[in-house]
Design a protein around this motif. Structure first.
Motif, PDB file in Angstrom:
ATOM      1  N   ARG A 103      -3.758 -28.382 126.545  1.00 13.18           N
ATOM      2  CA  ARG A 103      -2.643 -28.709 125.633  1.00 13.18           C
ATOM      3  C   ARG A 103      -2.801 -27.953 124.325  1.00 13.18           C
ATOM      4  N   ARG A 104      -1.795 -27.197 123.962  1.00 11.35           N
ATOM      5  CA  ARG A 104      -1.789 -26.474 122.690  1.00 11.35           C
ATOM      6  C   ARG A 104      -0.435 -26.682 122.018  1.00 11.35           C
ATOM      7  N   SER A 105      -0.397 -26.454 120.737  1.00 12.61           N
ATOM      8  CA  SER A 105       0.879 -26.538 120.023  1.00 12.61           C
ATOM      9  C   SER A 105       1.681 -25.281 120.325  1.00 12.61           C
ATOM     10  N   ARG A 111       5.001 -23.160 119.811  1.00 13.12           N
ATOM     11  CA  ARG A 111       6.044 -23.037 118.778  1.00 13.12           C
ATOM     12  C   ARG A 111       7.081 -21.978 119.121  1.00 13.12           C
ATOM     13  N   GLY A 134       7.153 -27.509 107.988  1.00 17.13           N
ATOM     14  CA  GLY A 134       6.415 -26.949 109.134  1.00 17.13           C
ATOM     15  C   GLY A 134       7.224 -26.930 110.408  1.00 17.13           C
ATOM     16  N   MET A 140      10.360 -23.954 113.973  1.00 13.34           N
ATOM     17  CA  MET A 140      10.558 -23.753 115.415  1.00 13.34           C
ATOM     18  C   MET A 140      11.574 -24.725 116.017  1.00 13.34           C
ATOM     19  N   CYS A 197       5.337 -29.236 120.115  1.00  9.69           N
ATOM     20  CA  CYS A 197       4.576 -29.186 118.871  1.00  9.69           C
ATOM     21  C   CYS A 197       4.899 -30.410 118.012  1.00  9.69           C
ATOM     22  N   TRP A 198       3.852 -30.985 117.442  1.00  5.52           N
ATOM     23  CA  TRP A 198       3.948 -32.123 116.506  1.00  5.52           C
ATOM     24  C   TRP A 198       4.340 -31.549 115.147  1.00  5.52           C
ATOM     25  N   VAL A 199       5.486 -31.955 114.615  1.00  3.98           N
ATOM     26  CA  VAL A 199       5.914 -31.531 113.283  1.00  3.98           C
ATOM     27  C   VAL A 199       5.860 -32.763 112.375  1.00  3.98           C
ATOM     28  N   GLY A 200       4.982 -32.695 111.398  1.00  9.47           N
ATOM     29  CA  GLY A 200       4.753 -33.862 110.553  1.00  9.47           C
ATOM     30  C   GLY A 200       5.933 -34.197 109.655  1.00  9.47           C
ATOM     31  N   ARG A 214      -8.838 -24.667 125.040  1.00 15.54           N
ATOM     32  CA  ARG A 214      -9.989 -24.671 124.141  1.00 15.54           C
ATOM     33  C   ARG A 214     -10.321 -26.101 123.731  1.00 15.54           C
ATOM     34  N   ARG A 268     -12.176 -27.851 120.024  1.00 14.87           N
ATOM     35  CA  ARG A 268     -12.776 -27.563 118.724  1.00 14.87           C
ATOM     36  C   ARG A 268     -14.017 -28.422 118.546  1.00 14.87           C
TER      37      ARG A 268
END
Ligand SMILES: Cc1cc2nc3c(=O)[nH]c(=O)nc-3n(C[C@H](O)[C@H](O)[C@H](O)COP(=O)(O)O)c2cc1C
Length: 176
Positions: free
Chosen positions: A15-17, A19, A70, A73, A121-124, A163, A165
């Motif tokens: 899972r990746r963001s 955009r 942010g 997208m 994508c999570w947009v705050g 990946r 972190r």
């Protein structure tokens, strides 16, 4: 990535963001699966204070993109799900519980999107008061309903590597 290869674990590491989106709509059945996954998340005392505004209208996506620093997208996304929390419904009417419950729902939604091959994508929005005020007006939210994040959704137009972190310095066995 130095991780055991396993389809189920790819859900988390892959899972990746995303955009950048390719053209293509998200059908109602797929949206329903995303929302069911979101509402399968843990919630303090099962209060389920989460609420979801689904946005497909192109003009509204453009307005969200303009309002959220942010969120550029969002103007090219197939749709957005604006995750909100109803403070009246949260455990003890506390913001802390509302935020934890909504965040769990958001992560479930993101993982489900990845499992379905969608990009998200999570947009705050929270805790920016300016963003929250604009989104609240745009979506006609009731007073007790707080917008937490906009999730942009579409078919992926970019591939990002799996990946983690992971940082061992963040882990404290037995005690700090
Ligand atoms: C509370 C929160 C707010 C975020 N807001 C934004 C945002 O406004 N715009 C954006 O592009 N990404 C946003 N993100 C996504 C992060 O930038 C992203 O998760 C982080 O860079 C890690 O990358 P990954 O999701 O690909 O693992 C947000 C994530 C969280 C948890």
């Amino acid at each position: 990535m130095n991780t055991v290869s396993n389809d189920k674990l790819d859900l988390f590491f892959g899972r990746r963001s995303i955009r950048v989106y390719a053209p293509g709509a998200i059908d109602e059945q797929t949206l329903s699966i995303l929302l069911k996954a979101a509402m399968a998340a843990p919630s303090a005392m099962t209060k389920d204070p989460w609420r979801f505004v689904t946005v497909r209208n192109q003009a509204m996506l453009g307005r969200l993109a303009a309002a959220l620093p942010g969120g550029k997208m969002l103007s090219t996304a197939a749709m957005a799900v604006v995750v909100c929390g109803d403070l009246d419904a949260a455990l003890e009417q506390r913001l802390g519980y509302l935020l934890q419950d909504c965040s769990a729902a958001i992560e479930n939604l993101l993982l489900c999107a990845h499992a379905l091959g969608l990009g998200a994508c999570w947009v705050g929005i929270h805790p920016s008061e300016d963003s929250a005020r604009q989104v609240r007006e745009m979506l006609s939210l009731p007073k007790a309903v707080l917008p937490i994040a906009a999730i942009s959704l579409g078919w992926p137009g970019e591939q990002l590597e799996a990946r983690t972190r992971f940082n061992p310095a963040y882990v404290h066995p037995e005690r700090w």
